[in-house]
Design a protein around this motif. Structure first.
Motif, PDB file in Angstrom:
ATOM      1  N   GLU A 111       0.823  -1.207   0.000  1.00  0.00           N
ATOM      2  CA  GLU A 111       0.000   0.000   0.000  1.00  0.00           C
ATOM      3  C   GLU A 111       0.857   1.257   0.000  1.00  0.00           C
ATOM      4  O   GLU A 111       0.550   2.233  -0.696  1.00  0.00           O
ATOM      5  N   ARG A 112       1.945   1.249   0.795  1.00  0.00           N
ATOM      6  CA  ARG A 112       2.824   2.417   0.832  1.00  0.00           C
ATOM      7  C   ARG A 112       3.535   2.636  -0.500  1.00  0.00           C
ATOM      8  O   ARG A 112       3.888   3.767  -0.844  1.00  0.00           O
ATOM      9  N   ALA A 113       3.734   1.552  -1.258  1.00  0.00           N
ATOM     10  CA  ALA A 113       4.453   1.673  -2.540  1.00  0.00           C
ATOM     11  C   ALA A 113       3.574   2.213  -3.667  1.00  0.00           C
ATOM     12  O   ALA A 113       4.077   2.550  -4.730  1.00  0.00           O
ATOM     13  N   ARG A 114       2.267   2.297  -3.444  1.00  0.00           N
ATOM     14  CA  ARG A 114       1.376   2.762  -4.517  1.00  0.00           C
ATOM     15  C   ARG A 114       1.686   4.201  -4.912  1.00  0.00           C
ATOM     16  O   ARG A 114       1.875   4.529  -6.065  1.00  0.00           O
ATOM     17  N   ARG A 115       1.680   5.105  -3.940  1.00  0.00           N
ATOM     18  CA  ARG A 115       1.918   6.531  -4.189  1.00  0.00           C
ATOM     19  C   ARG A 115       1.122   7.008  -5.405  1.00  0.00           C
ATOM     20  O   ARG A 115       1.701   7.434  -6.418  1.00  0.00           O
ATOM     21  N   PRO A 116      -0.214   6.932  -5.383  1.00  0.00           N
ATOM     22  CA  PRO A 116      -0.997   7.308  -6.572  1.00  0.00           C
ATOM     23  C   PRO A 116      -0.821   8.771  -6.926  1.00  0.00           C
ATOM     24  O   PRO A 116      -0.787   9.650  -6.058  1.00  0.00           O
ATOM     25  N   LYS A 117      -0.699   9.037  -8.241  1.00  0.00           N
ATOM     26  CA  LYS A 117      -0.582  10.397  -8.737  1.00  0.00           C
ATOM     27  C   LYS A 117      -1.889  10.815  -9.394  1.00  0.00           C
ATOM     28  O   LYS A 117      -2.646   9.984  -9.883  1.00  0.00           O
ATOM     29  N   GLN A 118      -2.165  12.091  -9.413  1.00  0.00           N
ATOM     30  CA  GLN A 118      -3.331  12.592 -10.126  1.00  0.00           C
ATOM     31  C   GLN A 118      -3.143  12.368 -11.627  1.00  0.00           C
ATOM     32  O   GLN A 118      -2.031  12.445 -12.153  1.00  0.00           O
ATOM     33  N   CYS A 119      -4.258  12.100 -12.305  1.00  0.00           N
ATOM     34  CA  CYS A 119      -4.174  11.925 -13.753  1.00  0.00           C
ATOM     35  C   CYS A 119      -3.920  13.271 -14.427  1.00  0.00           C
ATOM     36  O   CYS A 119      -4.039  14.336 -13.803  1.00  0.00           O
ATOM     37  N   LEU A 120      -3.582  13.223 -15.707  1.00  0.00           N
ATOM     38  CA  LEU A 120      -3.179  14.424 -16.440  1.00  0.00           C
ATOM     39  C   LEU A 120      -4.269  15.486 -16.437  1.00  0.00           C
ATOM     40  O   LEU A 120      -3.998  16.675 -16.220  1.00  0.00           O
ATOM     41  N   LEU A 121      -5.527  15.095 -16.680  1.00  0.00           N
ATOM     42  CA  LEU A 121      -6.609  16.072 -16.757  1.00  0.00           C
ATOM     43  C   LEU A 121      -6.882  16.710 -15.398  1.00  0.00           C
ATOM     44  O   LEU A 121      -7.333  17.858 -15.336  1.00  0.00           O
ATOM     45  N   ALA A 122      -6.646  15.994 -14.318  1.00  0.00           N
ATOM     46  CA  ALA A 122      -6.820  16.570 -12.984  1.00  0.00           C
ATOM     47  C   ALA A 122      -5.747  17.610 -12.688  1.00  0.00           C
ATOM     48  O   ALA A 122      -5.996  18.573 -11.950  1.00  0.00           O
ATOM     49  N   ARG A 123      -4.568  17.429 -13.272  1.00  0.00           N
ATOM     50  CA  ARG A 123      -3.466  18.378 -13.051  1.00  0.00           C
ATOM     51  C   ARG A 123      -3.542  19.590 -13.979  1.00  0.00           C
ATOM     52  O   ARG A 123      -2.874  20.590 -13.717  1.00  0.00           O
ATOM     53  N   ARG A 124      -4.345  19.494 -15.044  1.00  0.00           N
ATOM     54  CA  ARG A 124      -4.454  20.607 -16.009  1.00  0.00           C
ATOM     55  C   ARG A 124      -5.925  21.001 -16.165  1.00  0.00           C
ATOM     56  O   ARG A 124      -6.631  20.497 -17.046  1.00  0.00           O
TER      57      ARG A 124
END
Length: 321
Positions: A111-124
């Motif tokens: 679970e700690r290794a997931r580190r989910p990132k926001q998708c491209l559209l969420a960041r722009r």
């Protein structure tokens, strides 16, 4: 559902098998299969790779057995060939000597290794709004990407791939694109399906005794003479439906009322209409490919008509902007 079963599920989904076939093969209900697929929007997740140097499940089990036997952290580290600080940190982060459990520690590490990132559209946000506007006008992801490249090719802030848009549309748990916009796409599907997915060989794809539309008579193709009909099934509201027959030359329309949309009703009703038309007014017929006509070879044999099947119609899209 175990990880091995999920891996088998995704392998079969990528190979083009249907949900019903997968459910029978893995021994799970179709609803359970759909739930796993829907969580990822029907797009197979990338297989996760363990970072080099991380503790393995086997090493964590050795740590757990060593702690249970009362061995020191330095002794356990020596048996594993690891630094004492690595073993000490592992034990401290997972409950200490008395509460350490190998399986629980392995799950926490994953679970700690997931580190989910926001998708491209969420960041722009600006790019997201552009995509939302075009999707509302029923543009496909391919058309959106082509439009952005054509009009904003020099702006790196608008660079996006079609699969990124598809993933943002279908993975609704991200809440980047509203769920109802799935229906704005041509297929209207709730999940993504790949190119290999097909119903070929299944009962619902079998349309017997039919010839392809490309092989129909030249007189019918050129609209040179009467008697060549095009048939379709029109579904209305409140469980209403009609069959339509249009003469290709005169454009004369015949509407046949249907009591239901079942094949047992759809097939005989137009056949009875053909029989009343006569040879001059009814020489051949072309039908839109649908499972409702899957057994309509019976009506062809009764009326003596040549029957041709065409591909399903697709909505025109990308207009209105």
């Amino acid at each position: 559902m175990s990880d091995e079963m999920k891996a088998d599920l995704w392998r079969r989904w990528r190979a083009g098998e249907s949900i019903s076939v997968i459910s029978r093969q893995i021994g799970k209900p179709p609803g359970s299969v759909f739930t796993v697929l829907k969580h990822h929007g029907g797009i197979a997740p990338v297989s996760r790779r363990v970072r080099a140097g991380s503790l393995t499940m086997g090493e964590r089990e050795e740590i757990s057995r060593g702690l249970h036997a009362g061995e020191s952290l330095r002794t356990i580290a020596g048996l594993l060939g690891r630094a004492v600080s690595t073993v000490s940190r592992e034990v401290e982060n997972n409950g200490g000597r008395d509460a350490y459990r190998a399986i629980a520690a392995q799950e926490r590490a994953r679970e700690r290794a997931r580190r989910p990132k926001q998708c491209l559209l969420a960041r722009r946000p600006a790019l997201r709004q552009t995509v939302l506007t075009l999707l509302m006008h029923e543009w496909s992801p391919e058309q959106i990407v082509g439009c952005l490249r054509r009009h904003h090719g020099n702006d790196p802030g608008t660079a996006i791939r079609r699969e990124t848009i598809y993933r943002s549309v279908y993975v609704t748990r991200w809440k980047v694109i509203p769920r109802e916009l799935c229906k704005r796409l041509r297929t209207g599907r709730p999940i993504r399906k790949n190119k290999r997915h097909t119903v070929k060989g299944q009962w619902r794809s079998q349309i017997t005794d039919a010839q392809p539309m490309e092989e129909r008579l030249q007189e019918a193709e050129d609209r040179r003479e009467l008697g060549h009909l095009e048939g379709d099934l029109v579904i209305g509201s409140n469980n209403s439906q009609v069959a339509t027959l249009v003469d290709r030359k005169s454009r004369f329309l015949t509407v046949v009322r249907l009591a239901s949309r079942h094949t047992a009703v759809v097939v005989p009703a137009p056949a009875e209409t053909y029989s009343r038309m006569g040879d001059r007014r009814c020489r051949s017929r072309s039908l839109r490919a649908t499972s409702r006509f899957s057994t309509s070879g019976r009506s062809a044999s009764v009326s003596g008509l040549i029957r041709y099947m065409g591909a399903p119609r697709r909505r025109r899209r990308g207009h209105g902007v």
